[in-house]
Write a protein that holds these residues in place. Structure first.
Motif, mmCIF file in Angstrom:
data_model
loop_
_atom_site.group_PDB
_atom_site.id
_atom_site.type_symbol
_atom_site.label_atom_id
_atom_site.label_comp_id
_atom_site.label_asym_id
_atom_site.label_seq_id
_atom_site.Cartn_x
_atom_site.Cartn_y
_atom_site.Cartn_z
ATOM 1 N N GLN A 193 0.861 -1.265 0.028
ATOM 2 C CA GLN A 193 -0.044 -0.087 0.098
ATOM 3 C C GLN A 193 0.775 1.369 -0.074
ATOM 4 O O GLN A 193 0.749 2.345 -0.569
ATOM 5 C CB GLN A 193 -1.036 -0.165 1.185
ATOM 6 C CG GLN A 193 -1.818 1.234 1.419
ATOM 7 C CD GLN A 193 -2.990 1.033 2.457
ATOM 8 O OE1 GLN A 193 -3.729 0.410 2.065
ATOM 9 N NE2 GLN A 193 -2.602 1.599 3.637
ATOM 10 N N ILE A 200 -4.119 6.648 1.114
ATOM 11 C CA ILE A 200 -4.820 5.937 2.358
ATOM 12 C C ILE A 200 -4.374 6.131 3.684
ATOM 13 O O ILE A 200 -5.359 6.657 4.433
ATOM 14 C CB ILE A 200 -4.816 4.349 1.887
ATOM 15 C CG1 ILE A 200 -5.675 4.182 0.495
ATOM 16 C CG2 ILE A 200 -5.594 3.782 2.875
ATOM 17 C CD1 ILE A 200 -5.602 2.653 -0.015
ATOM 18 N N THR A 204 -6.584 8.382 6.643
ATOM 19 C CA THR A 204 -6.561 7.706 7.865
ATOM 20 C C THR A 204 -5.923 8.620 8.997
ATOM 21 O O THR A 204 -6.599 8.600 10.177
ATOM 22 C CB THR A 204 -5.936 6.313 7.932
ATOM 23 O OG1 THR A 204 -6.333 5.602 7.111
ATOM 24 C CG2 THR A 204 -6.165 5.564 9.088
ATOM 25 N N ASN A 260 -5.859 -0.425 8.125
ATOM 26 C CA ASN A 260 -6.669 0.088 6.884
ATOM 27 C C ASN A 260 -6.477 -0.887 5.645
ATOM 28 O O ASN A 260 -6.988 -0.466 4.732
ATOM 29 C CB ASN A 260 -6.401 1.370 6.743
ATOM 30 C CG ASN A 260 -4.955 1.949 6.402
ATOM 31 O OD1 ASN A 260 -4.250 0.780 5.914
ATOM 32 N ND2 ASN A 260 -4.634 2.975 6.436
ATOM 33 N N THR A 261 -5.766 -1.907 5.756
ATOM 34 C CA THR A 261 -5.780 -2.910 4.773
ATOM 35 C C THR A 261 -6.311 -4.315 5.030
ATOM 36 O O THR A 261 -5.714 -4.817 6.134
ATOM 37 C CB THR A 261 -4.355 -3.171 4.183
ATOM 38 O OG1 THR A 261 -4.086 -1.766 3.385
ATOM 39 C CG2 THR A 261 -4.337 -4.155 3.030
ATOM 40 N N GLY A 388 -12.195 -1.501 0.940
ATOM 41 C CA GLY A 388 -11.310 -1.414 2.264
ATOM 42 C C GLY A 388 -9.868 -2.160 2.263
ATOM 43 O O GLY A 388 -9.211 -2.481 3.346
ATOM 44 N N ASN A 389 -9.519 -2.566 0.920
ATOM 45 C CA ASN A 389 -8.374 -3.176 0.890
ATOM 46 C C ASN A 389 -7.677 -2.841 -0.506
ATOM 47 O O ASN A 389 -8.297 -2.826 -1.446
ATOM 48 C CB ASN A 389 -8.780 -4.746 0.685
ATOM 49 C CG ASN A 389 -7.702 -5.633 0.557
ATOM 50 O OD1 ASN A 389 -6.753 -5.486 1.650
ATOM 51 N ND2 ASN A 389 -7.416 -6.347 -0.274
ATOM 52 N N ILE A 390 -6.514 -2.448 -0.335
ATOM 53 C CA ILE A 390 -5.521 -2.097 -1.478
ATOM 54 C C ILE A 390 -5.660 -2.871 -2.807
ATOM 55 O O ILE A 390 -5.618 -2.587 -3.841
ATOM 56 C CB ILE A 390 -4.468 -1.588 -1.059
ATOM 57 C CG1 ILE A 390 -3.424 -0.947 -2.097
ATOM 58 C CG2 ILE A 390 -3.435 -2.753 -0.696
ATOM 59 C CD1 ILE A 390 -4.100 0.430 -2.704
ATOM 60 N N MET A 393 -8.707 -2.845 -4.440
ATOM 61 C CA MET A 393 -9.024 -1.119 -5.347
ATOM 62 C C MET A 393 -7.893 -1.473 -6.835
ATOM 63 O O MET A 393 -8.681 -0.941 -7.519
ATOM 64 C CB MET A 393 -8.346 -0.411 -4.192
ATOM 65 C CG MET A 393 -9.201 -0.157 -3.087
ATOM 66 S SD MET A 393 -8.168 1.031 -1.982
ATOM 67 C CE MET A 393 -8.196 2.690 -2.990
ATOM 68 N N HIS A 406 -10.611 4.267 -1.219
ATOM 69 C CA HIS A 406 -10.642 3.773 0.043
ATOM 70 C C HIS A 406 -11.778 3.971 0.717
ATOM 71 O O HIS A 406 -12.091 5.265 0.735
ATOM 72 C CB HIS A 406 -9.387 3.584 0.673
ATOM 73 C CG HIS A 406 -9.290 2.690 1.997
ATOM 74 N ND1 HIS A 406 -9.921 2.994 3.185
ATOM 75 C CD2 HIS A 406 -8.476 1.520 1.888
ATOM 76 C CE1 HIS A 406 -9.658 1.990 4.121
ATOM 77 N NE2 HIS A 406 -9.058 1.072 3.449
ATOM 78 N N THR A 407 -12.399 3.257 1.592
ATOM 79 C CA THR A 407 -13.694 3.730 2.500
ATOM 80 C C THR A 407 -13.306 4.949 3.207
ATOM 81 O O THR A 407 -13.943 6.071 3.277
ATOM 82 C CB THR A 407 -14.091 2.595 3.123
ATOM 83 O OG1 THR A 407 -14.511 1.514 2.458
ATOM 84 C CG2 THR A 407 -15.318 3.080 3.974
ATOM 85 N N GLU A 409 -10.958 7.238 2.821
ATOM 86 C CA GLU A 409 -10.911 8.575 2.081
ATOM 87 C C GLU A 409 -12.172 9.469 1.816
ATOM 88 O O GLU A 409 -12.152 10.427 2.055
ATOM 89 C CB GLU A 409 -10.361 8.195 0.606
ATOM 90 C CG GLU A 409 -8.938 7.521 0.600
ATOM 91 C CD GLU A 409 -8.528 7.416 -0.704
ATOM 92 O OE1 GLU A 409 -8.113 8.382 -1.284
ATOM 93 O OE2 GLU A 409 -8.479 6.457 -1.539
#
Length: 424
Positions: A193, A200, A204, A260-261, A388-390, A393, A406-407, A409
């Motif tokens: 990430q 991201i 966060t 956050n991943t 919620g996962n790179i 995405m 990302h959620t 963001e």
């Protein structure tokens, strides 16, 4: 399911755990209904039930893995949809992890396959190496169609058009809250990430500080170990995990470890199991108990209610979040609370085909799953896709013109942060 492991075999903790899991399976076949690879390939051996039989036979016999077993285990995404579906509570994740470690220890892959896996293991978990690889791959991207190997073509196709600059926010340091302090947390900044999308972690940090969190980026933290763990390279994955355990516990008193991943989150929450027979067992269990997905923490922090944004968000549920961590409604509830209209695609339980390194190692199956996922997401006519996962995405973003963010963001933007770069 009956098993016939010997007492000597059961003396091994991994075999004992696999025996427990195998005995819980009642052959009902419910898992086949939600297995992505079974839906694509239609082969019983490419379903969880079929793979369980293969693993049982391989482990009970004590023999080295053979090519047939390896083929079907390699085709498993590790999406864990079968665990959500299973009425008997079969913990397939620990079973397939053991199988992959056994394969890595006993099966000699063809030279090209060994080189590819070695390259992935020595590149992806290291942000600076990964950045260099991305920069070199950009040069080769125009020639992707000439590559004879589908996996090399897949790698080049996944290279983003823009490689973000290095973010100094990922360095070991502390960030003071910008509101009255409520919690002290550590943030896992990830590995891939940090090379693919620095926005991201930045979002966060802004959001959590705004909600009263003091945030620590621990010294010595690195890859969670998931990328190598899922390739059966236990020595490497446990070394990454042990370094993180020491880094987190060396960061002082923490209320949570924020991730956050979601692929990382599923692995960190399993550290207690990974180190259950290790001197680090107690420390690993402490870290696993502190680990939370960023949306879990945000739900505790009472995200402010937002006015309607007039933006239609298609939410993609990452497998590692909805199946691995059983976090299903929280991200959607947060987005709605922030003022977004949230819609979900049909068959939202199915994998997008990313699954760590799966899209690079199994490009044909991955491409089919991506096409299906993109079709169902675009059918909802969204303004933006959130995940919620790179890995998800990058996978979905390579197949659609709809912006993918990302959620966190979107939640950062809704509460005073900048507009996500992908929406500009």
């Amino acid at each position: 399911m009956q098993t016939t492991f010997t007492p000597e075999q059961l003396a091994d903790p991994s075999t004992a755990r696999s025996n427990e899991i195998l005995r819980a399976c009642v052959h009902c076949g419910f898992c086949t209904a939600t297995c992505p690879t079974y839906q694509v390939l239609g082969d019983e051996l490419d379903s969880p039930r079929g793979r369980i039989y293969l693993i049982k036979e391989m482990l009970e016999s004590g023999r080295p893995a053979d090519a047939r077993t390896v083929k079907h285990i390699d085709r498993c995404l590790g999406c864990l949809a079968c665990m959500t579906t299973c009425p008997s509570g079969v913990h397939y994740m620990h079973l397939v992890d053991h199988a992959r470690a056994h394969i890595e220890a006993t099966y000699r892959r063809p030279l090209g396959e060994r080189m590819l896996r070695w390259m992935l293991a020595k590149t992806l978990p290291y942000p600076m190496r990964f950045r260099l690889a991305l920069a070199l791959a950009k040069l080769g991207r125009p020639f992707a169609g000439l590559m004879p190997d589908a996996r090399l073509r897949a790698m080049l196709a996944m290279v983003p058009a823009r490689i973000p600059p290095v973010s100094r926010n990922d360095d070991a340091q502390s960030f003071a809250p910008t509101a009255p302090k409520r919690l002290r947390v550590a943030l896992m900044t990830g590995c891939a990430q940090r090379a693919l999308n620095t926005d991201i972690n930045d979002a966060t940090l802004r959001l959590l500080r705004r909600l009263g969190c003091e945030i620590v980026i621990p010294q010595g933290m690195g890859c969670c170990g998931a990328l190598t763990h899922h390739m059966g390279r236990e020595g490497e994955s446990h070394a990454f995990a042990a370094a993180n355990i020491r880094a987190f516990l060396g960061a002082g008193e923490l209320d949570a470890i924020v991730i956050n991943t979601s692929g990382c989150g599923t692995t960190v929450k399993d550290y207690g199991h990974m180190f259950r027979s290790d001197p680090l067992a107690a420390d690993a269990a402490r870290v696993a108990a502190l680990a939370v997905d960023v949306t879990e923490l945000l739900a505790r922090l009472d995200l402010p209610q937002g006015a309607a944004k007039g933006l239609r968000v298609a939410y993609h549920a990452a497998c590692s979040l909805q199946h691995g961590q059983q976090i299903k409604s929280t991200p959607k509830d947060l987005l709605k609370r922030a003022g977004f209209e949230v819609v979900e695609p049909a068959d939202s339980h199915l994998c997008c085909g990313s699954a760590g390194t799966y899209n690079l190692l199994q490009p044909a199956i991955s491409a089919e799953l991506k096409a299906r996922k993109v079709q169902t997401l675009e059918a909802r006519k969204p303004d933006v896709i959130a995940a919620g996962n790179i890995g998800c995405m990058m996978q979905i973003g390579s197949g659609t013109a709809v912006p993918v963010v990302h959620t966190v963001e979107l939640l950062d933007w809704a509460t005073g942060g900048p507009k996500p770069r992908a929406l500009e």
